[in-house]
Design a protein around this motif. Structure first.
Motif, PDB file in Angstrom:
ATOM      1  N   ARG A  39       0.868  -1.186   0.000  1.00 37.05           N
ATOM      2  CA  ARG A  39       0.000   0.000   0.000  1.00 37.05           C
ATOM      3  C   ARG A  39       0.898   1.227   0.000  1.00 37.05           C
ATOM      4  N   ASN A  77      -2.293  -1.104  -3.428  1.00 36.92           N
ATOM      5  CA  ASN A  77      -3.482  -0.425  -2.958  1.00 36.92           C
ATOM      6  C   ASN A  77      -3.042   0.997  -2.623  1.00 36.92           C
ATOM      7  N   GLU A 109      -8.362   2.947  -2.717  1.00 36.76           N
ATOM      8  CA  GLU A 109      -9.005   2.201  -1.634  1.00 36.76           C
ATOM      9  C   GLU A 109      -9.333   3.110  -0.463  1.00 36.76           C
TER      10      GLU A 109
END
Length: 169
Positions: A39, A77, A109
């Motif tokens: 992420r 993400n 996200e």
């Protein structure tokens, strides 16, 4: 070294790193992936050129969108930061910016909404010269933004952060 200093570092978690999109390139992004990050939190702050210029950012919106695409194509993400309540920024301009972020494909996200805070002795403090919109307008934006985010599949996770339904940070 990461695994040595962070014993819970494994494929069962989603290690995140905060990155300035202005400093990223394809090689750096791929190396972050190789290291095990999954992420990236991108401090985009805005997708509007005038906003970026006012904040003293060194990238244009097209560059930010290119970096977002590289990050997504690598498999990360993404959390995107948006700053609102800039001097002279209208409610509609704030909402247009939010809608542009929500319209990214694929959607981030997470979206984090931060009201502008100006510190003394910063470039923004000198540039803005006290020309700030009211707290009422910032509050109205946040209220409307919460509805827009909910209608687009985002749920509040904290006082600033919203996640796509079913996602956990």
């Amino acid at each position: 070294s990461l695994k040595q200093h962070f014993p819970t570092w494994d494929s069962q978690i989603e290690p995140c790193i905060e990155c300035s999109p202005y400093l990223l390139d394809e090689e750096y992004i791929q190396e972050l992936w190789r290291l095990g990050f999954r992420r990236i939190s991108l401090g985009m702050q805005s997708l509007e050129g005038d906003d970026l210029q006012l904040m003293g950012r060194c990238a244009d919106p097209a560059r930010l969108l290119d970096i977002y695409g590289l990050v997504r194509n690598t498999g990360f993400n993404v959390n995107v930061d948006l700053i609102y309540g800039l001097p002279g920024q209208t409610l509609e301009a704030m909402l247009v910016n939010l809608r542009r972020l929500i319209g990214l494909t694929p959607k981030p996200e997470n979206i984090s909404l931060y009201p502008l805070v100006v510190r003394e002795l910063t470039a923004m403090h000198v540039t803005a010269k006290g020309e700030f919109d009211s707290d009422a307008m910032r509050g109205e934006f946040f209220h409307v933004a919460c509805g827009i985010l909910a209608n687009n599949g985002y749920q509040p996770e904290s006082s600033v952060r919203f996640s796509l339904t079913g996602r956990q940070a």
